[in-house]
Write a protein that holds these residues in place. Structure first.
Motif, mmCIF file in Angstrom:
data_model
loop_
_atom_site.group_PDB
_atom_site.id
_atom_site.type_symbol
_atom_site.label_atom_id
_atom_site.label_comp_id
_atom_site.label_asym_id
_atom_site.label_seq_id
_atom_site.Cartn_x
_atom_site.Cartn_y
_atom_site.Cartn_z
ATOM 1 N N MET A 1 -48.596 14.545 15.420
ATOM 2 C CA MET A 1 -48.371 15.977 15.670
ATOM 3 C C MET A 1 -49.572 16.579 16.404
ATOM 4 N N ILE A 2 -49.289 17.271 17.482
ATOM 5 C CA ILE A 2 -50.308 18.077 18.159
ATOM 6 C C ILE A 2 -49.806 19.519 18.166
ATOM 7 N N ARG A 3 -50.605 20.426 17.615
ATOM 8 C CA ARG A 3 -50.262 21.854 17.650
ATOM 9 C C ARG A 3 -51.045 22.501 18.791
ATOM 10 N N HIS A 4 -50.330 23.009 19.753
ATOM 11 C CA HIS A 4 -50.941 23.675 20.906
ATOM 12 C C HIS A 4 -50.848 25.180 20.681
ATOM 13 N N THR A 5 -52.002 25.856 20.693
ATOM 14 C CA THR A 5 -51.999 27.310 20.536
ATOM 15 C C THR A 5 -52.765 27.948 21.675
ATOM 16 N N VAL A 6 -52.341 29.139 22.024
ATOM 17 C CA VAL A 6 -53.102 29.931 22.997
ATOM 18 C C VAL A 6 -53.083 31.383 22.525
ATOM 19 N N ARG A 36 -41.628 21.870 19.824
ATOM 20 C CA ARG A 36 -41.164 22.102 18.448
ATOM 21 C C ARG A 36 -41.865 23.351 17.904
ATOM 22 N N LYS A 37 -41.171 24.056 17.008
ATOM 23 C CA LYS A 37 -41.780 25.173 16.243
ATOM 24 C C LYS A 37 -42.472 26.202 17.138
ATOM 25 N N PHE A 38 -41.841 26.572 18.237
ATOM 26 C CA PHE A 38 -42.422 27.578 19.130
ATOM 27 C C PHE A 38 -42.464 28.933 18.423
ATOM 28 N N GLU A 39 -43.620 29.574 18.451
ATOM 29 C CA GLU A 39 -43.771 30.889 17.827
ATOM 30 C C GLU A 39 -44.482 31.841 18.782
ATOM 31 N N GLN A 40 -44.026 33.060 18.831
ATOM 32 C CA GLN A 40 -44.757 34.155 19.467
ATOM 33 C C GLN A 40 -45.347 34.993 18.344
ATOM 34 N N LEU A 41 -46.638 35.263 18.431
ATOM 35 C CA LEU A 41 -47.360 35.904 17.332
ATOM 36 C C LEU A 41 -48.174 37.089 17.835
ATOM 37 N N LYS A 42 -48.430 37.992 16.913
ATOM 38 C CA LYS A 42 -49.299 39.134 17.202
ATOM 39 C C LYS A 42 -50.663 38.827 16.600
ATOM 40 N N GLN A 43 -51.724 38.956 17.380
ATOM 41 C CA GLN A 43 -53.073 38.699 16.876
ATOM 42 C C GLN A 43 -53.590 39.980 16.206
ATOM 43 N N VAL A 44 -53.993 39.893 14.938
ATOM 44 C CA VAL A 44 -54.319 41.104 14.179
ATOM 45 C C VAL A 44 -55.750 41.158 13.639
ATOM 46 N N SER A 45 -56.542 40.094 13.824
ATOM 47 C CA SER A 45 -57.921 40.163 13.339
ATOM 48 C C SER A 45 -58.734 41.120 14.193
ATOM 49 N N ARG A 46 -59.563 41.919 13.542
ATOM 50 C CA ARG A 46 -60.463 42.812 14.280
ATOM 51 C C ARG A 46 -61.711 42.080 14.756
ATOM 52 N N LYS A 47 -61.815 40.804 14.403
ATOM 53 C CA LYS A 47 -63.006 40.044 14.770
ATOM 54 C C LYS A 47 -62.895 39.399 16.149
ATOM 55 N N ASN A 48 -61.772 39.608 16.825
ATOM 56 C CA ASN A 48 -61.665 39.225 18.231
ATOM 57 C C ASN A 48 -60.778 40.242 18.937
ATOM 58 N N ASP A 49 -60.741 40.177 20.280
ATOM 59 C CA ASP A 49 -60.045 41.206 21.061
ATOM 60 C C ASP A 49 -58.686 40.760 21.601
ATOM 61 N N TYR A 50 -58.241 39.559 21.250
ATOM 62 C CA TYR A 50 -56.957 39.075 21.767
ATOM 63 C C TYR A 50 -55.787 39.804 21.113
ATOM 64 N N GLN A 51 -54.689 39.892 21.853
ATOM 65 C CA GLN A 51 -53.527 40.659 21.394
ATOM 66 C C GLN A 51 -52.376 39.813 20.868
ATOM 67 N N PHE A 52 -52.192 38.617 21.434
ATOM 68 C CA PHE A 52 -51.006 37.815 21.131
ATOM 69 C C PHE A 52 -51.376 36.343 20.987
ATOM 70 N N GLY A 53 -50.449 35.596 20.455
ATOM 71 C CA GLY A 53 -50.620 34.144 20.418
ATOM 72 C C GLY A 53 -49.286 33.447 20.584
ATOM 73 N N PHE A 54 -49.318 32.280 21.217
ATOM 74 C CA PHE A 54 -48.183 31.362 21.198
ATOM 75 C C PHE A 54 -48.648 30.124 20.435
ATOM 76 N N SER A 55 -47.752 29.566 19.651
ATOM 77 C CA SER A 55 -48.037 28.313 18.950
ATOM 78 C C SER A 55 -46.821 27.412 19.084
ATOM 79 N N MET A 56 -47.069 26.147 19.314
ATOM 80 C CA MET A 56 -45.969 25.176 19.399
ATOM 81 C C MET A 56 -46.498 23.822 18.974
ATOM 82 N N GLU A 57 -45.595 22.927 18.643
ATOM 83 C CA GLU A 57 -46.017 21.585 18.254
ATOM 84 C C GLU A 57 -45.300 20.548 19.106
ATOM 85 N N PHE A 58 -45.996 19.427 19.314
ATOM 86 C CA PHE A 58 -45.421 18.266 19.993
ATOM 87 C C PHE A 58 -45.524 17.071 19.050
#
Lengths: 96, 96
Positions: A1-6, A36-58
């Motif tokens: 399993m490789i989980r690719h996130t951005v 596999r397991k494609f997800e669109q996510l909202k980034q909510v930590s105040r400890k970084n400035d990113y807004q969104f995330g995608f996660s998927m697995e191969f």
């Protein structure tokens, strides 16, 4: 399993039609057969400035390579990602 | 659902006993009652320099707060994380 996130930010205003369209159109990535397991996510930590995330697995590196080279992925990166994303970080995981 | 992730690097040599001990001892975090789906991961993307990741989920913010304030978490951060981790980034996700 490789989980690719951005984790990333868009140039669009928060809640804008352009933002919604980018996220909706990105769902084309979920249809690439090795994803596999494609997800669109909202980034909510105040400890970084990113807004969104995608996660998927191969299942394996071959599945990852198939995704990376797939015409729908190549076109999305070229026509949308490079034009609408202002900042991003890729983080990939395997099991320890 | 809130997914709390942290990607990080250790000061220890790769494959060292100290590295193994840090990761083994960090499993105390998985036992905090509000923690779901705790994972220890290896970071494998060449596009960043981090070595490891932890990922866990909470049902809600109250569960996250319970974890954050739990004596086992507070002690681990104080006694191990601050002394053995050289670089890290926290990224938290909720569903879009």
């Amino acid at each position: 399993m490789i989980r690719h996130t951005v984790v990333f930010s868009l140039k669009h205003a928060q809640g804008s039609a352009e933002e919604k369209k980018f996220l909706a159109d990105a769902m084309i990535l979920a249809k690439i057969p090795t994803v596999r397991k494609f997800e669109q996510l909202k980034q909510v930590s105040r400890k970084n400035d990113y807004q969104f995330g995608f996660s998927m697995e191969f299942d394996d590196q071959a599945g990852y390579d198939t995704y990376d080279q797939h015409p729908d992925h190549v076109a999305f990166v070229r026509d949308r990602w490079k034009k609408e994303v202002t900042d991003f970080l890729e983080i990939d995981y395997t099991r320890l």
